[in-house]
Design an enzyme around this catalytic site. Structure first.
Site, PDB file in Angstrom:
ATOM      1  N   SER A   1       0.850  -1.195   0.000  1.00 44.15           N
ATOM      2  CA  SER A   1       0.000   0.000   0.000  1.00 44.15           C
ATOM      3  C   SER A   1       0.881   1.238   0.000  1.00 44.15           C
ATOM      4  O   SER A   1       1.989   1.219   0.553  1.00 44.15           O
ATOM      5  CB  SER A   1      -0.889   0.011   1.241  1.00 44.15           C
ATOM      6  OG  SER A   1      -1.649   1.205   1.268  1.00 44.15           O
TER       7      SER A   1
ATOM      8  N   ASP B   1      -7.638  -3.881   0.669  1.00 43.82           N
ATOM      9  CA  ASP B   1      -8.510  -2.993  -0.090  1.00 43.82           C
ATOM     10  C   ASP B   1      -9.718  -2.753   0.789  1.00 43.82           C
ATOM     11  O   ASP B   1     -10.309  -3.700   1.317  1.00 43.82           O
ATOM     12  CB  ASP B   1      -8.930  -3.576  -1.443  1.00 43.82           C
ATOM     13  CG  ASP B   1      -9.437  -2.452  -2.349  1.00 43.82           C
ATOM     14  OD1 ASP B   1      -8.622  -1.579  -2.698  1.00 43.82           O
ATOM     15  OD2 ASP B   1     -10.628  -2.412  -2.669  1.00 43.82           O
TER      16      ASP B   1
HETATM   17  P1  IMP Z   1      -7.930   1.677  -1.161  1.00 50.29           P
HETATM   18  O1  IMP Z   1      -8.187   0.417  -0.398  1.00 50.29           O
HETATM   19  O2  IMP Z   1      -6.484   1.983  -1.299  1.00 50.29           O
HETATM   20  O3  IMP Z   1      -8.700   1.717  -2.435  1.00 50.29           O
HETATM   21  O4  IMP Z   1      -8.451   2.893  -0.270  1.00 50.29           O
HETATM   22  C1  IMP Z   1      -9.490   2.725   0.612  1.00 50.29           C
HETATM   23  C2  IMP Z   1     -10.011   4.057   1.092  1.00 50.29           C
HETATM   24  O5  IMP Z   1     -11.093   3.751   1.971  1.00 50.29           O
HETATM   25  C3  IMP Z   1      -9.025   4.834   1.914  1.00 50.29           C
HETATM   26  O6  IMP Z   1      -8.315   5.757   1.168  1.00 50.29           O
HETATM   27  C4  IMP Z   1      -9.954   5.533   2.897  1.00 50.29           C
HETATM   28  O7  IMP Z   1     -10.507   6.628   2.296  1.00 50.29           O
HETATM   29  C5  IMP Z   1     -11.077   4.572   3.093  1.00 50.29           C
HETATM   30  N1  IMP Z   1     -10.813   3.785   4.303  1.00 50.29           N
HETATM   31  C6  IMP Z   1     -10.407   2.489   4.369  1.00 50.29           C
HETATM   32  N2  IMP Z   1     -10.219   2.118   5.642  1.00 50.29           N
HETATM   33  C7  IMP Z   1     -10.501   3.209   6.374  1.00 50.29           C
HETATM   34  C8  IMP Z   1     -10.460   3.440   7.784  1.00 50.29           C
HETATM   35  O8  IMP Z   1     -10.094   2.603   8.615  1.00 50.29           O
HETATM   36  N3  IMP Z   1     -10.824   4.672   8.163  1.00 50.29           N
HETATM   37  C9  IMP Z   1     -11.211   5.642   7.299  1.00 50.29           C
HETATM   38  N4  IMP Z   1     -11.237   5.491   5.990  1.00 50.29           N
HETATM   39  C10 IMP Z   1     -10.888   4.268   5.537  1.00 50.29           C
END
Ligand code: IMP
Length: 203
Positions: A13, A74
């Protein structure tokens, strides 16, 4: 798939908040996390339509590029009255500047436009672990709650300032990070990973 204590594990990540939480969860298990950003690995496009598909795609890319085991997360926020949006698009709603005040304001606006009275929402986390040979295992966790506006609190990341987990009266961003880690969607997926017996003392 088995990962002995002391193994290096790439956290696939580039999201600093997520990497910090995953490192805190891995710490007690003798696994040495390195972030994909520190290794200069590219960030693959998230082309799948489900959390688990995107987690697997990120884990596979990091494991094959680094030659180490890789763990990808994700995750996202699904709002019931918005038919599950932003869901897998949670990061993308914050735009290229990754400004979550914009994304939170958009949720508030869309709820108002929809004249929604139900502010139920949940976070989902899909965790995928991929071996350097492409062997994969995935686990999912959720935490349910409601949204509140305006955003409150300075801890955490992303949508934490508008999310109140069931049974709580403060947002994730107002909670002590350790308390959030103990109950979050990520912690729940991580529990399943630990119980799978993948992390072992030694080979
Ligand atoms: P990705 O998994 O990289 O596509 O990003 C997931 C997005 O979901 C993150 O950038 C956050 O905006 C949101 N997200 C995921 N987990 C959390 C959390 O624990 N708290 C707040 N936002 C979250």
């Amino acid at each position: 798939m088995r990962l002995p204590r002391g193994s290096q594990l790439v956290v696939a990540s580039h999201n600093v908040g997520k990497v910090r939480e995953i490192k805190a969860l891995l710490g007690p298990h003798g696994i040495e996390p390195i972030s994909a950003g520190d290794l200069g690995l590219p960030e693959p496009d998230e082309t799948e339509t489900m959390f688990v598909g995107n987690a697997e795609l990120k884990a596979r890319a990091a494991a094959l590029a680094s030659g180490h085991f890789a763990l990808a997360d994700d995750s996202g926020l699904s709002v019931k009255a918005l038919d599950g949006a932003p869901g897998i698009y949670s990061a993308r709603w914050a735009g290229v500047a990754k400004d979550f005040s914009i994304a939170m304001a958009r949720i508030e606006r869309e709820l108002r436009v929809a004249a929604a009275t139900d502010y139920a929402a949940h976070f989902t986390c899909a965790l995928s672990l991929c071996s350097p040979h492409g062997e994969m295992q995935s686990f999912a966790g959720e935490v349910h709650g409601t949204l509140t506006f305006p955003p409150r609190g300075k801890n955490g990341f992303g949508y934490d300032p508008i999310f109140i987990a069931q049974g709580m009266d403060v947002t994730f961003a107002e909670m002590d990070p350790a308390a959030k880690h103990a109950m979050s969607h990520r912690a729940r997926a991580f529990e399943k990973l630990l119980h799978s017996g993948i992390f072992i003392e030694s080979l």
